[in-house]
Design an enzyme around this catalytic site. Structure first.
Site, mmCIF file in Angstrom:
data_model
loop_
_atom_site.group_PDB
_atom_site.id
_atom_site.type_symbol
_atom_site.label_atom_id
_atom_site.label_comp_id
_atom_site.label_asym_id
_atom_site.label_seq_id
_atom_site.Cartn_x
_atom_site.Cartn_y
_atom_site.Cartn_z
ATOM 1 N N HIS A 72 0.843 -1.206 0.000
ATOM 2 C CA HIS A 72 0.000 0.000 0.000
ATOM 3 C C HIS A 72 0.874 1.250 0.000
ATOM 4 O O HIS A 72 1.777 1.374 0.823
ATOM 5 C CB HIS A 72 -0.885 0.029 1.246
ATOM 6 C CG HIS A 72 -2.004 -0.957 1.205
ATOM 7 N ND1 HIS A 72 -3.027 -0.972 2.116
ATOM 8 C CD2 HIS A 72 -2.272 -1.963 0.336
ATOM 9 C CE1 HIS A 72 -3.864 -1.946 1.822
ATOM 10 N NE2 HIS A 72 -3.420 -2.564 0.753
ATOM 11 N N TYR A 201 -8.970 5.178 8.050
ATOM 12 C CA TYR A 201 -9.088 5.549 9.462
ATOM 13 C C TYR A 201 -10.197 6.602 9.557
ATOM 14 O O TYR A 201 -10.051 7.696 8.993
ATOM 15 C CB TYR A 201 -7.793 6.168 9.969
ATOM 16 C CG TYR A 201 -6.671 5.184 10.225
ATOM 17 C CD1 TYR A 201 -5.894 4.688 9.195
ATOM 18 C CD2 TYR A 201 -6.381 4.769 11.524
ATOM 19 C CE1 TYR A 201 -4.857 3.790 9.445
ATOM 20 C CE2 TYR A 201 -5.345 3.878 11.783
ATOM 21 C CZ TYR A 201 -4.596 3.395 10.740
ATOM 22 O OH TYR A 201 -3.567 2.510 10.988
ATOM 23 N N PRO A 293 -3.033 -0.048 19.118
ATOM 24 C CA PRO A 293 -2.818 -0.512 17.745
ATOM 25 C C PRO A 293 -3.056 0.531 16.648
ATOM 26 O O PRO A 293 -2.840 0.240 15.473
ATOM 27 C CB PRO A 293 -3.820 -1.670 17.607
ATOM 28 C CG PRO A 293 -4.843 -1.428 18.642
ATOM 29 C CD PRO A 293 -4.188 -0.688 19.755
ATOM 30 N N LYS A 297 1.936 -0.516 15.104
ATOM 31 C CA LYS A 297 3.367 -0.550 15.395
ATOM 32 C C LYS A 297 3.862 -1.730 16.238
ATOM 33 O O LYS A 297 5.069 -1.960 16.301
ATOM 34 C CB LYS A 297 3.773 0.741 16.138
ATOM 35 C CG LYS A 297 3.684 1.985 15.297
ATOM 36 C CD LYS A 297 4.774 2.012 14.256
ATOM 37 C CE LYS A 297 4.592 3.108 13.246
ATOM 38 N NZ LYS A 297 4.866 2.696 11.888
ATOM 39 N N TYR A 385 4.471 6.414 9.818
ATOM 40 C CA TYR A 385 3.626 5.258 9.501
ATOM 41 C C TYR A 385 4.399 4.187 8.740
ATOM 42 O O TYR A 385 4.262 2.991 9.013
ATOM 43 C CB TYR A 385 2.387 5.705 8.709
ATOM 44 C CG TYR A 385 1.259 4.713 8.803
ATOM 45 C CD1 TYR A 385 0.304 4.804 9.810
ATOM 46 C CD2 TYR A 385 1.165 3.654 7.905
ATOM 47 C CE1 TYR A 385 -0.710 3.868 9.919
ATOM 48 C CE2 TYR A 385 0.150 2.720 8.003
ATOM 49 C CZ TYR A 385 -0.790 2.838 9.010
ATOM 50 O OH TYR A 385 -1.796 1.900 9.122
#
Ligand SMILES: Cc1cc2nc3c(=O)[nH]c(=O)nc-3n(C[C@H](O)[C@H](O)[C@H](O)COP(=O)(O)OP(=O)(O)OC[C@H]3O[C@@H](n4cnc5c(N)ncnc54)[C@H](O)[C@@H]3O)c2cc1C
Length: 397
Positions: A72, A201, A293, A297, A385
């Site tokens: 992604h 998200y 979460p 990570k 990220y």
């Protein structure tokens, strides 16, 4: 029995350590409380940072990951019913994340270790660690109906948050830093093709939701729920209804439903112990730290610890020098705290808090607006990220 490194726990941390040590010609034995089947089916994380993927591929356990992992280049932040894409690939100079379930990583590592003659004791009972404050560390356990004692040079405590290694360190040595959040995640695995190519998200007035996936056929979805929620209060229809509401988007996007094949509730916690070592016992992964979460990570941070400890042990056995071993905790904690900060920040920005008020909600929306409209802010999110750079790469001797 005798080995160089005794490892407690065959999660990603313990297995990866054993694998990296083997590549450097260092022997290890893993002692695991659960069965092989159990650890290979345990559903947990699924987002791998660029550095984690590179490490698995470079060290020869990334074949299936390269074939089956979903790469992604971005994620979506959705709020006020509109989607905003963070183009991580462009913002980080070509880095990405890969969707590949944690239990698949575990399967690959178990099979690599066993194929290389590595020793893993599954279903070990009464595991205890001793002698690590001096020079004779050992792991005692029961397996195949017999008691065993494994003498070793060092012990790696890779036994997760509820393991035995951290509590075996004498009281007063460790300082714990802890934060629990006033919410949990209700997560489902659904037999439904993911409704988005990338993770979504969503910030919503009813609470956070996340659309993720494990494969082109399996969706992984979460909704924020109260911390003490009973899963029995969530029949499948209610979960789908809540997901539809929180993920709704003005552009006509639709959430695909499918049979729910697994569901569960995960608490949210930030936790760190300092230092991550005592004598000849080294803590790595969840045994030393837990992150909520939201930043995806936990598994990646465990892998980062392992990179540090495997290099330090490699140097020790090659040259007798203890400098890298002595600085293991300090080296890891620099990254641990940056990852804690990022995970806390993502969590704080995206969830509704029980005591929040209209000011807090406006502030969260302003933050989301800023993060998605400022290149500098987007780049910061993207850099964290995909994973902050490691200080070095692993090279088999
Ligand atoms: C329920 C759950 C869901 C999660 N979901 C996500 C997610 O969606 N996204 C994300 O990024 N992260 C998630 N995480 C976090 C991530 O999975 C962990 O950070 C990761 O597993 C850490 O790896 P580890 O090897 O350090 O610990 P673990 O994976 O916990 O491995 C520890 C191993 O030690 C074994 N063990 C425990 N006690 C003993 C003992 N006494 N003796 C011998 N062996 C023992 C355990 O059986 C286990 O195999 C989740 C964690 C949990 C618990």
């Amino acid at each position: 029995m005798r080995t160089q490194i005794g490892i407690v726990g065959a999660g990603p941390a313990g297995l990866l350590l054993s694998h990296l040590l083997h590549l450097q010609g260092i022997e290890s034995v893993i002692v695991e409380a659960r069965s092989r089947k159990y650890i290979e089916e345990r559903i947990r994380a699924g987002v791998l940072e660029q550095g984690t993927v590179d490490m698995l591929v470079e060290t020869g356990v990334g074949e299936r990951l390269k074939r089956e992992g979903l790469i992604h280049h971005g994620i979506e932040l959705r709020f006020n019913r509109r989607g905003h894409r963070i183009n991580m690939y462009e913002l980080t100079g070509g880095k990405a994340i890969t969707i590949y379930a944690q239990h698949e990583v575990v399967k690959d590592l178990v099979s690599a270790r066993l194929a290389a003659g590595g020793q893993i004791f599954f279903e070990a009972g009464d595991v205890s660690v001793d002698g690590f404050s001096g020079t004779t560390p050992s792991i005692c356990f029961a397996a195949d109906g017999k008691p065993h004692e494994l003498s070793c040079d060092f012990i790696a405590g890779c036994d997760g948050f509820h393991g035995v290694c951290r509590p075996s360190i004498p009281s007063g040595v460790l300082t714990a830093f802890d934060r629990t959040y006033p919410f949990a995640w209700l997560g489902i695995l659904a037999q439904a093709p993911p409704s988005s190519h990338e993770l979504v998200y969503a910030y919503h007035e009813r609470g956070f939701a996340l659309l993720s996936m494990r494969s082109p056929e399996i969706s992984r979805l979460y909704v924020q729920c109260p911390p003490d929620e009973d899963i029995a209060n969530w029949p499948d229809e209610k979960i789908w209804q809540e997901l539809h509401t929180r993920l709704e988007c003005v552009d006509g996007w639709r959430l695909a439903e499918g049979p729910i094949i697994q569901k569960g509730i995960t608490g949210m916690r930030s936790f760190v112990v300092e230092p991550m070592q005592y004598g000849r016992l080294f803590l790595a992964g969840d045994s030393a730290h837990i992150v909520p979460p939201t930043g995806a990570k936990g598994l990646n941070l465990a892998a980062a610890d392992i990179r540090v400890i495997s290099r330090a042990l490699g140097e020790y056995y090659a040259s007798g020098k203890t400098q890298l071993l002595d600085s293991y905790s300090a080296t890891c904690l620099r990254r641990v705290w940056k990852v804690q900060r990022f995970s806390w920040w993502m969590t704080s920005m995206l969830h509704r808090f029980s005591d929040d008020n209209p000011f807090d909600q406006r502030r969260q929306l302003a933050e989301l607006d800023y993060v998605t409209s400022s290149r500098a802010a987007s780049a910061s999110l993207a850099e964290n990220y995909v994973g902050l750079p490691m200080d070095w790469s692993v090279r088999p001797r």
